[in-house]
Scaffold this active site. Structure first.
Site, PDB file in Angstrom:
ATOM      1  CE  LYS A  41      -0.373  -0.190   5.051  1.00 59.52           C
ATOM      2  NZ  LYS A  41      -1.211  -0.647   6.178  1.00 59.52           N
ATOM      3  NE  ARG A 136      -7.381   0.560  10.422  1.00 61.41           N
ATOM      4  CZ  ARG A 136      -6.113   0.317  10.123  1.00 61.41           C
ATOM      5  NH1 ARG A 136      -5.206   1.263  10.227  1.00 61.41           N
ATOM      6  NH2 ARG A 136      -5.725  -0.872   9.708  1.00 61.41           N
ATOM      7  CG  HIS A 166      -4.511  -4.199  11.566  1.00 62.42           C
ATOM      8  ND1 HIS A 166      -3.371  -4.853  11.138  1.00 62.42           N
ATOM      9  CD2 HIS A 166      -4.160  -2.895  11.681  1.00 62.42           C
ATOM     10  CE1 HIS A 166      -2.387  -3.968  11.001  1.00 62.42           C
ATOM     11  NE2 HIS A 166      -2.836  -2.789  11.328  1.00 62.42           N
ATOM     12  NE  ARG A 220      -3.257  -7.847   7.564  1.00 55.55           N
ATOM     13  CZ  ARG A 220      -3.952  -8.328   8.605  1.00 55.55           C
ATOM     14  NH1 ARG A 220      -4.590  -9.477   8.512  1.00 55.55           N
ATOM     15  NH2 ARG A 220      -4.013  -7.640   9.733  1.00 55.55           N
ATOM     16  CE1 TYR A 266      12.304  32.877   0.798  1.00 57.49           C
ATOM     17  CE2 TYR A 266      12.345  30.472   0.919  1.00 57.49           C
ATOM     18  CZ  TYR A 266      12.164  31.644   0.192  1.00 57.49           C
ATOM     19  OH  TYR A 266      11.864  31.562  -1.138  1.00 57.49           O
ATOM     20  CB  CYS A 312      13.869  26.679   0.199  1.00 59.78           C
ATOM     21  SG  CYS A 312      15.128  27.782   0.853  1.00 59.78           S
ATOM     22  CG  MET A 313       8.389  24.235  -2.561  1.00 54.76           C
ATOM     23  SD  MET A 313       7.289  25.084  -3.702  1.00 54.76           S
ATOM     24  CE  MET A 313       6.314  26.086  -2.596  1.00 54.76           C
ATOM     25  CG  ASP A 314      11.498  24.189  -5.134  1.00 59.68           C
ATOM     26  OD1 ASP A 314      10.590  23.343  -5.110  1.00 59.68           O
ATOM     27  OD2 ASP A 314      11.305  25.405  -5.296  1.00 59.68           O
TER      28      ASP A 314
HETATM   29  C1  LIG Z   1      -0.561  -1.626   6.849  1.00 58.05           C
HETATM   30  C2  LIG Z   1      -1.212  -2.872   7.291  1.00 58.05           C
HETATM   31  C3  LIG Z   1      -0.445  -4.012   7.529  1.00 58.05           C
HETATM   32  C4  LIG Z   1       1.058  -4.014   7.529  1.00 58.05           C
HETATM   33  O1  LIG Z   1       1.516  -3.541   8.773  1.00 58.05           O
HETATM   34  P1  LIG Z   1       3.084  -3.610   9.127  1.00 58.05           P
HETATM   35  O2  LIG Z   1       3.167  -3.169  10.536  1.00 58.05           O
HETATM   36  O3  LIG Z   1       3.742  -2.645   8.193  1.00 58.05           O
HETATM   37  O4  LIG Z   1       3.498  -4.994   8.886  1.00 58.05           O
HETATM   38  C5  LIG Z   1      -1.112  -5.200   7.827  1.00 58.05           C
HETATM   39  N1  LIG Z   1      -2.462  -5.236   7.903  1.00 58.05           N
HETATM   40  C6  LIG Z   1      -3.234  -4.149   7.701  1.00 58.05           C
HETATM   41  C7  LIG Z   1      -4.711  -4.259   7.812  1.00 58.05           C
HETATM   42  C8  LIG Z   1      -2.641  -2.926   7.399  1.00 58.05           C
HETATM   43  O5  LIG Z   1      -3.393  -1.845   7.210  1.00 58.05           O
END
Ligand SMILES: *Cc1c(COP(=O)(O)O)cnc(C)c1O
Length: 371
Positions: A41, A136, A166, A220, A266, A312-314
C-alpha cells in the site's frame, strides 16, 4: 526531444535485493505452509509498488495487499497474475471492477454485500474484516459476522474467501490488549460454521515476535519487508537482521563561504559565528524534506554535516567544514563510508515513526532501482 532521464541529482535508491532478502528471511522464519502477503500500500511505503511487488513475489510472497481500489488497479495494470487484496474500504461502485480484475475486497457491512450482489455479474472474492479492538473498520459482533457470512453464502457471485483482523498493539511489550484481541478473534472464528480459505491476523510485528499459531494461513508483511522494525521493542527481538531498502541521495549544487554575522535562508534563521562554507542541496519540503528537518545531519565524504537555516520548497543549505566541489555526492538517508543515517534517525528527529518517513518523500523524487 522527449526523455525520461532524470536531470536533478536528487533521487531515492531502492535496493530490491534488500526487499528480497527481507522476504526470504521471513519465509524461513514462519511456519512452512503460511503464505506471505506483501503489503505494498501507499506505493509500497514510498518504495514503488510494482517493483517491490515483483521483488517480493520472486522472493516467496504469494499475494499482495494494498489499501485502496486505485492502488489495486495500479498494481493490476502491471501485474496481471498475483492475488491482490484491498485492506481498506472499497465503495460498492468498485465491486464490478474488482470482479473483472480479480481483485479481492475487504467487507464488513451487510448493506454493502446486498448492494454488491446486485451489481456483480462475475465471481468476486471477499475477506470479512472483523474488528477485535482497533475500532477502525470491521464487524464488531458475532451476530453481524454471521449475517454477513450468510448473505455472502446465499449470493451467486460473492465468494467467502477470507477473514481477518488487525492488531493495535502487536509491536508493544505490554500484551494485555493484544491478548484480548486474539481471544476476540478466536470467538469470531468459532461463531462461523466454516473457515474460509485464508484466515490472517498477523502484521509484521505479530509474524516476527508472537506465537506462531497466530500466523494462521497467511501473514501480512509490511514494514520489515522494507528493512525497518515496527518499533524499538520489536527491534530488540528480531529473529533475523533486517536490510533497509531506501536511501536518499543528492549532490552539492552550489558552495560559498560566508562571514561571521552573515545568515542563511528565509528568515535569516541561521547566522554564522565563524567563516563557514555553505553548500546548497536541490531538495526541499516539496520533496518531503519538511521544515522540521532543519538541523538534521546529512553525509558528505562520509562525514556528518547539518542542514542549516529554514528548508526551502526546493532547496536547502548545509554547513560544511571545508570547501567541496559542486557535484559532490550527499547522502540524506543511507550509508556513506563508515557513517550511516537511518530512517529511524529521521523519524526521531521529527517525532514520528519510521513508517511515515519514506511515505512522505514525494513523487517528485524519482525512485531508482539498483538492479
Ligand atoms: C498496513 C497494514 C499491515 C502491515 O503492517 P506492518 O506493521 O507494516 O506490517 C497489515 N495489515 C493491515 C490491515 C494494514 O493496514
Amino acid at each position: 526531444m522527449r526523455t525520461n532521464k532524470h536531470f536533478r541529482p536528487t533521487k531515492a535508491i531502492i535496493d530490491l535485493n534488500a526487499i528480497k532478502y527481507n522476504v526470504s528471511q521471513l519465509k524461513k522464519h514462519i511456519q512452512p505452509n503460511v503464505k506471505i502477503i506483501a503489503v505494498v500500500k501507499a506505493n509500497a511505503y514510498g518504495h514503488g509498488d510494482v517493483e517491490v511487488a515483483k521483488a517480493a513475489l520472486e522472493a516467496g510472497a504469494s499475494m499482495l495487499a494494498v489499501a485502496t481500489p486505485e492502488e489495486a488497479l495500479h498494481v493490476r495494470k502491471h501485474l496481471p497474475e498475483p492475488e491482490i487484496l484491498v485492506l481498506g474500504y472499497s465503495p460498492t461502485s468498485f465491486a464490478e471492477y474488482a470482479a473483472n480484475e480479480n481483485i479481492t475486497l475487504a467487507v464488513y457491512s451487510y448493506d454493502w454485500v446486498e448492494e454488491a450482489e446486485k451489481i456483480c455479474s462475475k465471481p468476486l472474492k471477499l475477506h470479512i474484516k472483523v474488528d477485535t479492538g482497533m475500532h477502525r473498520i470491521g464487524v464488531t459482533t458475532e451476530k453481524q459476522l454471521r449475517s454477513l457470512y450468510e448473505k455472502i453464502k446465499l449470493s451467486d457471485h460473492l465468494i467467502f474467501d477470507g477473514i481477518f483482523t488487525h492488531f493495535a498493539t502487536a509491536d508493544e511489550e505490554e500484551d494485555a490488549y493484544f491478548k484480548k484481541q486474539v481471544d476476540k478473534f478466536e470467538q469470531f472464528l468459532k461463531a462461523l460454521p466454516e473457515k474460509p480459505r485464508l484466515v490472517h491476523v498477523a502484521n509484521t510485528a505479530t509474524a516476527l515476535i508472537k506465537d506462531a499459531r497466530l500466523q494462521y494461513d497467511a501473514v501480512r508483511f509490511g514494514i520489515s519487508m522494507y528493512g525497518l522494525a515496527p518499533s524499538e521493542y520489536v527491534k530488540g527481538k528480531l529473529p533475523y537482521p533486517l536490510k533497509p531498502a531506501f536511501s536518499l541521495e543528492t549532490e552539492l549544487v552550489a558552495i560559498k563561504q560566508i562571514e561571521p554575522g552573515e545568515s542563511v535562508g528565509y528568515g535569516a534563521a541561521f547566522t554564522a559565528e565563524k567563516p563557514t562554507y555553505i553548500g546548497t542541496l536541490p531538495i526541499g519540503y516539496a520533496d518531503g524534506l519538511i521544515r522540521k528537518f532543519s538541523g538534521q545531519d546529512v553525509l558528505i565524504d562520509g562525514k556528518r554535516v547539518p542542514i542549516v537555516g529554514r528548508i526551502c520548497m526546493d532547496q536547502c543549505m548545509i554547513a560544511l567544514p571545508t570547501a567541496y566541489n559542486i557535484g559532490e555526492k550527499v547522502v540524506l538517508i543511507g550509508k556513506q563510508k563508515d557513517e550511516e543515517i537511518t530512517i529511524d534517525e529521521w523519524a526521531a528527529k521529527v517525532g514520528t515513526i519510521n513508517y511515515e518517513v519514506p511515505c512522505i518523500i514525494t513523487s517528485r523524487v524519482p525512485r531508482i532501482y539498483n538492479i
